[in-house]
Design an enzyme around this catalytic site. Structure first.
Site, PDB file in Angstrom:
ATOM      1  N   ASP A 221       0.859  -1.180   0.000  1.00 23.52           N
ATOM      2  CA  ASP A 221       0.000   0.000   0.000  1.00 23.52           C
ATOM      3  C   ASP A 221       0.900   1.237   0.000  1.00 23.52           C
ATOM      4  O   ASP A 221       2.036   1.145  -0.449  1.00 23.52           O
ATOM      5  CB  ASP A 221      -0.945  -0.054   1.215  1.00 23.52           C
ATOM      6  N   HIS A 244       2.023   1.958  -3.217  1.00 24.16           N
ATOM      7  CA  HIS A 244       1.105   2.920  -3.807  1.00 24.16           C
ATOM      8  C   HIS A 244       1.662   4.337  -3.784  1.00 24.16           C
ATOM      9  O   HIS A 244       0.935   5.295  -3.992  1.00 24.16           O
ATOM     10  CB  HIS A 244      -0.256   2.864  -3.111  1.00 24.16           C
TER      11      HIS A 244
END
Ligand SMILES: *[C@@H]1O[C@H](CO)[C@@H](O)[C@H](O)[C@H]1NC(C)=O
Ligand SMILES: *[C@@H]1O[C@H](CO)[C@@H](O)[C@H](O)[C@H]1NC(C)=O
Length: 402
Positions: A221, A244
């Site tokens: 993430d 991310h």
């Protein structure tokens, strides 16, 4: 006589110089002396707690030592305040291995440091053994989900130094900072597979004065997520990817959120991530907060899908009710000297709120290149700007939006 006085003077000088550099430890508390087995099988939580309590009750500068070895531990809380302690140095030479039995976790974290002043945490591997619990994480699908434990959490600590720690395969976030003041992190290594859910590298909420430097984050993430209520945050020399990217947000999900102001992200590289640097705010935000005074500078992107992104219509689920625009006010944001490669030809996307347009957004010296689509076709780059009129200067590829 003169010689001796001179000699004495020099000795005193040397003493004062060295004491500035070396932290004088008055006592060492070794977890093995408190019964830790370090065999990776028997739960050592109790020994850790006993050693911490003794160190915390002590005075001066104390050292909690976790020597070489593998320590199986359940959720543990290193809790202050430690009234007579100036500084507590937690020195880890071994590996901490998390219990996989989720029913044992009453708090939302595994190893927690709370209400401590002058904590120094050095070394150690924190293995969250998350792979077993990732299938039970419902947060990627559901807004009101039960969160799994964060590997290492700092709650309301002041004057904290963290250096040379490693976090692997956390069940949820790797490192969380909540309500901390003056936190300095360096040489932090974070690793989890690119497809592990919600394994944010470092998540910040309601902190003042945070700097993180010289750290490597490869996870599933956000490498770093700067949530609500943070001020004066500096991230430098971070190597991010996969993951991310470096994100502000998501903001505006809950009532009463604090502002995010004073962020510097500088001298970083972002590789193979879905986003580079982004600010994301929810639609329908119940609270009106501010995200302002941020600089993203000297950043190298390699194979990043969305290198520069402001998204005020953030919705990670298949469907969000979008009847009102985000009320988070974004202003004074600079993107400077950002270069490298993008996977999406739309390399700059500034999708600001219909309700409150973004203000004072600057793009200077943005030099990106498309790495090519499925058949290796390289396209010209473009920018999209909604509800914002940025200021452009220097070299610009993609060209400015109109
Ligand atoms: C942390 O400190 C703040 C004030 O500094 C306080 O409002 C908050 O309740 C504290 N949080 C916890 C969990 O104690
Ligand atoms: C912006 O943030 C920086 C870094 O935290 C701070 O030094 C500066 O005073 C802030 N500027 C404004 C106008 O608030």
């Amino acid at each position: 006589m003169k010689f001796f006085i001179l000699l004495l003077f020099f000795i005193l000088l040397l003493e004062s110089v060295s004491s500035l550099r070396v932290r004088r430890v008055s006592r060492i508390f070794n977890v093995k002396k408190y019964g830790a087995q370090a065999n990776g099988q028997i739960d050592d939580s109790k020994a850790f707690m006993e050693a911490w309590k003794a160190a915390c009750r002590s005075s001066g500068t104390v050292n909690l030592l976790i020597p070489r070895g593998i320590y199986l531990v359940g959720p543990i809380q290193f809790k202050g305040p430690c009234r007579n302690v100036n500084s507590i140095i937690v020195q880890i030479q071994g590996t901490l291995k998390a219990t996989t039995d989720l029913s044992k976790y009453k708090r939302a974290d595994w190893v927690e440091f709370g209400w401590v002043d002058g904590l120094v945490l050095t070394g150690g591997i924190f293995d969250g053994r998350g792979a077993i619990s990732w299938p039970f994480n419902e947060c990627p699908k559901q807004k009101n989900c039960k969160v799994l434990p964060t590997n290492i959490m700092f709650v309301n600590t002041t004057n904290t130094i963290v250096e040379g720690i490693t976090s692997v395969n956390s069940k949820f976030f790797h490192i969380g900072l909540l309500g901390c003041t003056n936190f300095k992190g360096s040489s932090i290594a974070i690793r989890a597979p690119a497809n592990s859910p919600n394994t944010d590298g470092i998540h910040l909420e309601r902190n003042r004065g945070v700097s993180i430097t010289r750290s490597t984050i490869a996870t599933g993430d956000d490498c770093v997520s700067i949530g609500q209520g943070n001020s004066d945050v500096t991230l430098t020399r971070i190597k991010c990817g996969p993951g991310h990217g470096i994100s502000v947000g998501s903001l505006g999900k809950y009532k009463g959120e604090g502002d995010v102001t004073g962020l510097t992200v500088k001298d970083c590289s972002v590789t193979g991530t879905t986003n580079g640097v982004r600010i994301k705010t929810w639609e329908n935000s119940p609270s009106a907060s501010v995200a302002a005074n941020m600089t993203f500078e000297n950043i190298i992107m390699s194979d990043v899908v969305k290198p520069i992104l402001i998204d005020q219509e953030y919705c990670p689920y298949a469907k969000c009710d979008s009847n009102s625009p985000s009320r988070v006010k974004i202003s004074d944001i600079k993107f400077k000297n950002i270069r490298g490669t993008t996977k999406d030809p739309e390399a700059v996307t500034l999708r600001c709120s219909k309700g409150i347009p973004c203000k004072d957004i600057t793009l200077q010296d943005i030099s990106l290149k498309h790495v090519g689509g499925v058949r290796g076709t390289v396209s010209a780059l473009s920018s999209t700007c909604l509800n914002v009129r940025p200021t452009f200067s220097g070299t610009l590829n993609p060209p400015p939006c109109r």
